[in-house]
Design a protein around this motif. Structure first.
Motif, PDB file in Angstrom:
ATOM      1  N   ALA A 211      13.528  12.736   8.029  1.00  0.00           N
ATOM      2  CA  ALA A 211      13.025  14.166   8.353  1.00  0.00           C
ATOM      3  C   ALA A 211      13.184  14.342  10.044  1.00  0.00           C
ATOM      4  O   ALA A 211      12.629  15.288  10.483  1.00  0.00           O
ATOM      5  CB  ALA A 211      11.793  14.518   7.810  1.00  0.00           C
ATOM      6  N   LYS A 244       5.299  13.593   1.887  1.00  0.00           N
ATOM      7  CA  LYS A 244       5.888  14.612   1.187  1.00  0.00           C
ATOM      8  C   LYS A 244       4.984  16.026   1.429  1.00  0.00           C
ATOM      9  O   LYS A 244       5.720  17.139   1.922  1.00  0.00           O
ATOM     10  CB  LYS A 244       5.961  14.608  -0.281  1.00  0.00           C
ATOM     11  N   GLU A 248       6.158  19.344   3.630  1.00  0.00           N
ATOM     12  CA  GLU A 248       6.179  20.655   2.997  1.00  0.00           C
ATOM     13  C   GLU A 248       5.438  21.610   3.864  1.00  0.00           C
ATOM     14  O   GLU A 248       5.769  22.805   4.186  1.00  0.00           O
ATOM     15  CB  GLU A 248       5.852  20.452   1.685  1.00  0.00           C
ATOM     16  N   GLU A 251       7.283  22.823   6.579  1.00  0.00           N
ATOM     17  CA  GLU A 251       8.421  23.526   6.256  1.00  0.00           C
ATOM     18  C   GLU A 251       9.570  22.819   6.900  1.00  0.00           C
ATOM     19  O   GLU A 251      10.651  23.218   7.217  1.00  0.00           O
ATOM     20  CB  GLU A 251       8.256  25.000   6.807  1.00  0.00           C
ATOM     21  N   ASP A 253      12.578  20.419   5.823  1.00  0.00           N
ATOM     22  CA  ASP A 253      13.239  19.788   4.589  1.00  0.00           C
ATOM     23  C   ASP A 253      13.782  18.306   4.656  1.00  0.00           C
ATOM     24  O   ASP A 253      13.607  17.687   5.703  1.00  0.00           O
ATOM     25  CB  ASP A 253      14.187  20.871   4.047  1.00  0.00           C
ATOM     26  N   ASN A 254      14.298  17.966   3.488  1.00  0.00           N
ATOM     27  CA  ASN A 254      14.818  16.529   3.348  1.00  0.00           C
ATOM     28  C   ASN A 254      15.867  16.111   4.211  1.00  0.00           C
ATOM     29  O   ASN A 254      16.136  15.063   4.741  1.00  0.00           O
ATOM     30  CB  ASN A 254      15.402  16.174   2.068  1.00  0.00           C
ATOM     31  N   ARG A 262      17.224  26.622   9.481  1.00  0.00           N
ATOM     32  CA  ARG A 262      17.833  27.513   8.393  1.00  0.00           C
ATOM     33  C   ARG A 262      18.038  28.949   8.546  1.00  0.00           C
ATOM     34  O   ARG A 262      19.025  29.474   7.878  1.00  0.00           O
ATOM     35  CB  ARG A 262      16.668  27.369   7.353  1.00  0.00           C
ATOM     36  N   HIS A 323      23.218  23.070   0.717  1.00  0.00           N
ATOM     37  CA  HIS A 323      21.962  22.612   1.292  1.00  0.00           C
ATOM     38  C   HIS A 323      21.046  23.768   0.976  1.00  0.00           C
ATOM     39  O   HIS A 323      19.773  23.494   0.446  1.00  0.00           O
ATOM     40  CB  HIS A 323      21.925  22.139   2.568  1.00  0.00           C
TER      41      HIS A 323
END
Ligand code: ADP
Length: 335
Positions: A211, A244, A248, A251, A253-254, A262, A323
């Motif tokens: 990440a 994890k 999260e 915010e 993501d993987n 995004r 994605h």
């Protein structure tokens, strides 16, 4: 009184400094650059001279400033630090140059933001170690040339293409820092965790590395947030679950995408049918600076294959639809 936020920021800065490698061996990755640099520095030392002026370029957080510290240390030199935006008037640079001592290393960060007048002062200083000062005013004004001691300039920039070509041509060597490989980022996180006295499971470490946008500074920042989360939850060890949950919460993501990344992809998909869209139009639609889009968001989105630049503008790739979990109206082909 300091607010909680500034306290956090200050603590982050202190930790940042503590995590900055002070030995070449701790400077992970960028092997070719390290090797080439060592040759230049060893040769200069052997000749009893200062090193050529050096230009370092690459995304923020990839280790340019850290390299400047290591170079100065290797040359047993004092490091003086400034930046393009900090040098507003010719006098600002003249003051720094006239205070240089023999062998000093001068680091100018964000060199693409040097204004034209400052560059004019820099050229003769780099070329033949002269500082031209204008004394007096009007008809009586005259130029005074002062000799400068031998010194090395290290300039760093995220955007080498914005440097004027006369300036670029005055560096003896230019180094482009690339994104890091995941195993190198894992090594950096491991070292940082050790310095922070943090016990971390390999799977959590790998998750943070993935990440991290292949960027050491981001990796260290995520590690600090994971450490906060573990502390608040009285966890003695950073487990997969803690990593994890922290990601999260942030915010992230993987793939290391943040909400702004995004949003950029979504905007191209929803407002411009996936592109192509020109940078200015995109900047207006996102209400974000085009320089930040070009410097910060795009290089990473392109490196993970979610965005392409075409002569007609920016386009998202079929992978971007996948994605984001959005159906691609064009199927899986780009056109
Ligand atoms: P830049 O000047 O390119 O923005 P910095 O040199 O400030 O980046 O690096 C940011 C942080 O990332 C440093 O404080 C350091 O902790 C870490 N870092 C950068 N490069 C490396 C590296 N090659 N090995 C280990 N840590 C690194």
């Amino acid at each position: 009184m300091a607010t909680k936020n500034t306290d956090n920021k200050q603590e982050d800065q202190v930790i940042d400094l503590a995590l900055r490698p002070s030995r070449w061996d701790d400077y992970v990755g960028q092997r070719k650059i390290k090797k080439h640099l060592k040759t230049i520095l060893d040769a200069a030392k052997k000749r009893g001279e200062v090193s050529d002026h050096l230009l370092l370029y690459g995304q923020a957080g990839l280790g340019k400033t850290t390299l400047a510290y290591l170079i100065a240390k290797e040359m047993a030199a004092n490091l003086k630090i400034t930046s393009g935006p900090a040098l507003e008037k010719m006098g600002d640079l003249a003051a720094i140059l006239s205070n240089l001592e023999k062998g000093d290393v001068l680091f100018i960060d964000e060199a693409h933001r040097l204004n034209h007048m400052i560059e004019e002062v820099l050229y003769p200083a780099l070329e033949n170690r002269k500082l031209h000062l204008i004394v007096g005013k009007g008809a009586g004004a005259r130029t005074l040339a002062i000799d400068l001691p031998p010194f090395t300039l290290i300039a760093a920039t995220t955007r080498a293409n914005l440097l004027s070509s006369p300036l670029r041509s005055r560096f003896g060597a230019t180094f482009k820092l690339d994104y890091y490989e995941i195993p190198d980022i894992e090594t950096i996180i491991q070292r940082s965790a050790k310095l922070l006295n943090l016990d971390i499971e390999p799977i959590a470490l790998n998750m943070i590395a993935k990440a991290s946008r292949f960027t050491p500074r981001t990796a260290n920042r995520l590690l600090r947030r994971v450490r906060d989360f573990a502390d608040v939850n009285d966890a003695v060890k950073v487990t997969e679950d803690i990593a994890k949950q922290t990601l999260e919460m942030l915010e992230v993501d993987n793939l290391g995408l943040e909400p702004t990344d995004r949003q950029l992809l979504l905007t191209i998909i929803e407002k411009f049918k996936g592109g192509p869209v020109g940078i200015q139009t995109l900047s207006a639609a996102l209400n974000d600076d085009s320089g930040i889009i070009e410097d910060v968001y795009e290089p990473y989105l392109m490196s993970v294959g979610l965005l392409t630049r075409t002569p007609a503008g920016r386009m998202v790739t079929p992978e971007a639809y996948k994605h984001l979990g959005i159906k691609n109206p064009k199927g899986d082909s780009l056109i």
